[in-house]
Design a protein around this motif. Structure first.
Motif, PDB file in Angstrom:
ATOM      1  N   GLU A 165      41.120 155.015  74.945  1.00  0.00           N
ATOM      2  CA  GLU A 165      42.147 156.052  75.102  1.00  0.00           C
ATOM      3  C   GLU A 165      42.453 156.724  73.763  1.00  0.00           C
ATOM      4  O   GLU A 165      42.716 156.052  72.768  1.00  0.00           O
ATOM      5  CB  GLU A 165      43.419 155.397  75.647  1.00  0.00           C
ATOM      6  CG  GLU A 165      44.580 156.322  75.858  1.00  0.00           C
ATOM      7  CD  GLU A 165      45.811 155.572  76.336  1.00  0.00           C
ATOM      8  OE1 GLU A 165      46.774 156.250  76.730  1.00  0.00           O
ATOM      9  OE2 GLU A 165      45.801 154.323  76.302  1.00  0.00           O
ATOM     10  N   PHE A 223      47.741 150.822  73.481  1.00  0.00           N
ATOM     11  CA  PHE A 223      46.762 151.819  73.921  1.00  0.00           C
ATOM     12  C   PHE A 223      45.454 151.109  74.261  1.00  0.00           C
ATOM     13  O   PHE A 223      45.047 150.172  73.562  1.00  0.00           O
ATOM     14  CB  PHE A 223      46.500 152.859  72.829  1.00  0.00           C
ATOM     15  CG  PHE A 223      47.690 153.694  72.473  1.00  0.00           C
ATOM     16  CD1 PHE A 223      47.909 154.910  73.102  1.00  0.00           C
ATOM     17  CD2 PHE A 223      48.592 153.262  71.512  1.00  0.00           C
ATOM     18  CE1 PHE A 223      49.009 155.684  72.763  1.00  0.00           C
ATOM     19  CE2 PHE A 223      49.690 154.024  71.167  1.00  0.00           C
ATOM     20  CZ  PHE A 223      49.904 155.243  71.803  1.00  0.00           C
ATOM     21  N   ILE A 258      44.635 158.319  70.913  1.00  0.00           N
ATOM     22  CA  ILE A 258      46.027 158.149  70.514  1.00  0.00           C
ATOM     23  C   ILE A 258      46.510 159.487  69.972  1.00  0.00           C
ATOM     24  O   ILE A 258      46.116 159.920  68.887  1.00  0.00           O
ATOM     25  CB  ILE A 258      46.168 157.037  69.455  1.00  0.00           C
ATOM     26  CG1 ILE A 258      45.603 155.720  69.998  1.00  0.00           C
ATOM     27  CG2 ILE A 258      47.628 156.854  69.069  1.00  0.00           C
ATOM     28  CD1 ILE A 258      45.515 154.612  68.966  1.00  0.00           C
ATOM     29  N   SER A 308      50.365 161.146  74.142  1.00  0.00           N
ATOM     30  CA  SER A 308      50.279 159.802  74.738  1.00  0.00           C
ATOM     31  C   SER A 308      51.283 158.858  74.092  1.00  0.00           C
ATOM     32  O   SER A 308      51.873 158.005  74.765  1.00  0.00           O
ATOM     33  CB  SER A 308      48.855 159.247  74.605  1.00  0.00           C
ATOM     34  OG  SER A 308      48.470 159.133  73.246  1.00  0.00           O
TER      35      SER A 308
END
Length: 518
Positions: A13, A9, A15, A19
């Motif tokens: 971004e 990741f 988590i 995702s």
């Protein structure tokens, strides 16, 4: 449960289940539950620092996904403490550090009403004693950074990393969360709590243990052990006798008087290797830049862990690295100076510090006596006190001066954090020659691994002599010493090396105590 490893990741971004499922190749509609198992920072390529995670999914059909890349079907077994009827006599625990308090926790929960003796003060009073020492230099030998509720680990970084594989480790982490630690410690690859949060957690644990029938006696140093036919029959604390037939000895690595008392009673013990050296401080911003490059601004304070084996046969390594922390004087004996490191949970201090340690063995001690390592430590600590003109001011020296074997007269860019003050001088005046010479070689070696480690303005503050216990109190397969009913436990007895390993050893000793009663 389906565990998918090596999920990458970006730092910016979020988590999430969505995702993570997308990267793993799992349909989100098949996911019944999701949680992170591990999350670590991958900084091997400074041009692409990112997170690497392992995630656990409960899915409708595990067999549908078992052949996915990096997938495994796992079934984690929870630790269960053995059940038994209440003990005939209440067990005694000496010491309220991680080993002692986790032993007390599991015993109390199972109806055994442990009695805990702690030579130091309860946490609020202990904090005041430490603050008074850091302000005025007045040492309370019974309550300080080494002694008191929570043990030495309360004034540390609160690291929860360990190299041991033990079913009890997860139980320890879950209990920390139960009593106030952030939930992230359950999945971070390098979890920590910080000394500020630990203070509240140890108080919550004590109150819970007491609610289950446990008992705490603070400012109560156990000064003697009563024996009958080679077995424990009681202890003496504050000149009062307490009858018992089982004692978990979780006194930590600095209770030299207790260890000496046990030696004189005929308890089997041996000298063991440990390490000595000094704390090294750098600007945390420089460590962040060296470890994370341009990504440093997106991440918290960086840590490091370095080691090397020298041609002279000595091992040198960094230990107990405290990002954004401070160096503390951790003296527990009058007339001796010793250092340690600590951090708050936020790790937002200006400096990074770590112990820079050189391995020593019984061959380096002045005799083959089991307690010779303790005297080796004490001699260094007393030299440091004398060097600082009979004050509890650790000796400080810039790395540049140390490498040139030149005494320092003051700080440069890196200002020492130790309170109330440091004594600028030369570490060569307090540490053995082989220790200083090994540290000099290692500093240059580590600079090739971590750019800036040998920065001339970095500061060494020492001595650090209490990295681990200098003695091992021998125990058999039942966890008892040759004195039956005595359970040597944790770091002070030579069976652990940090909060998690000490806590799991405390649980194991409590378990053995129960099983041996059946």
């Amino acid at each position: 449960m389906l565990r998918i490893s090596n999920l990458a990741f970006e730092l910016t971004e979020p988590i999430t289940a969505e995702s993570a499922a997308e990267r793993a190749g799992i349909k989100l509609s098949d996911v019944q539950s999701f949680h992170l198992h591990k999350c670590a920072i991958d900084a091997r390529k400074k041009s692409h620092v990112h997170y690497v995670c392992a995630a656990d999914f409960e899915v409708k059909d595990e067999n549908k996904y078992k052949n996915l890349k990096n997938a495994a079907i796992v079934s984690e077994k929870a630790y269960v403490f053995p059940k038994s009827a209440p003990l005939k006599k209440r067990p005694v625990i000496i010491g309220s550090g991680p080993a002692g308090v986790f032993a007390a926790l599991f015993l109390a929960e199972n109806g055994h009403r442990p009695i805990v003796f702690e030579r130091g003060e309860e946490i609020d009073a202990r904090v005041l004693s430490v603050e008074r020492f850091q302000k005025d230099g007045v040492l309370n030998p019974e309550s300080n950074i080494q002694f008191g509720e929570g043990g030495a680990g309360t004034f540390s970084d609160g690291k929860l990393t360990t190299g041991i594989k033990n079913i009890r480790c997860r139980a320890v982490l879950e209990r920390f969360v139960q009593f106030g630690a952030p939930k992230e410690i359950l999945y971070l690859a390098k979890p920590h709590i910080g000394t500020d949060l630990l203070r509240g957690i140890v108080k919550n644990m004590r109150e819970y243990i007491m609610s289950r029938g446990g008992e705490f006696h603070f400012s109560s140093c156990v000064s003697d052990f009563l024996l009958q036919n080679g077995r424990i029959s009681g202890v003496v604390a504050n000149e009062a006798e307490y009858a018992c037939d089982s004692v978990i000895l979780a006194v930590g690595h600095s209770a030299r008087d207790t260890v000496s008392c046990l030696y004189n009673l005929g308890t089997n013990m041996i000298a063991k290797p440990f390490s000595v050296g000094a704390r090294i401080e750098h600007l945390q911003s420089k460590i962040n830049e060296s470890q994370y490059g341009k990504s440093a601004q997106l991440l918290g304070a960086a840590d490091y862990k370095l080691s090397c084996h020298l041609e002279n046969g000595r091992g040198v390594y960094t230990f107990c690295m405290c990002p954004g922390g401070s160096v503390v004087c951790a003296s527990s004996e009058s007339g001796g100076v010793v250092t340690n490191g600590m951090s708050n949970h936020a790790r937002n201090g200006k400096n990074a510090n770590a112990a820079l340690l050189v391995g020593v063995s019984p061959a380096d001690f002045s005799s083959n006596h089991p307690l010779a390592g303790m005297e080796f430590q004490r001699e260094i600590e007393q030299k440091a006190f004398f060097e600082a003109k009979s004050t509890y001011h650790p000796t400080a020296q810039t790395v540049g001066d140390f490498l040139r074997k030149k005494p320092s007269v003051g700080a440069k860019a890196v200002v020492p954090t130790c309170l109330p003050d440091v004594h600028f001088g030369s570490l060569d005046s307090i540490l053995p020659n082989f220790v200083c010479d090994s540290m000099r070689v290692a500093i240059r070696n580590f600079d090739r691994k971590l750019n800036g480690f040998a920065d001339e303005s970095a500061v060494l503050t020492g001595p650090e002599t209490r990295s681990s216990s200098p003695v091992r109190i021998l125990r058999d397969e039942t966890f008892q010493s040759n004195i039956k009913g005595l359970y040597p436990c944790g770091e002070g007895a030579g069976y652990a090396g940090g909060i998690i390993s000490a806590a799991t050893d405390g649980i194991a000793c409590a378990e053995a105590l129960i099983l041996n009663q059946k």
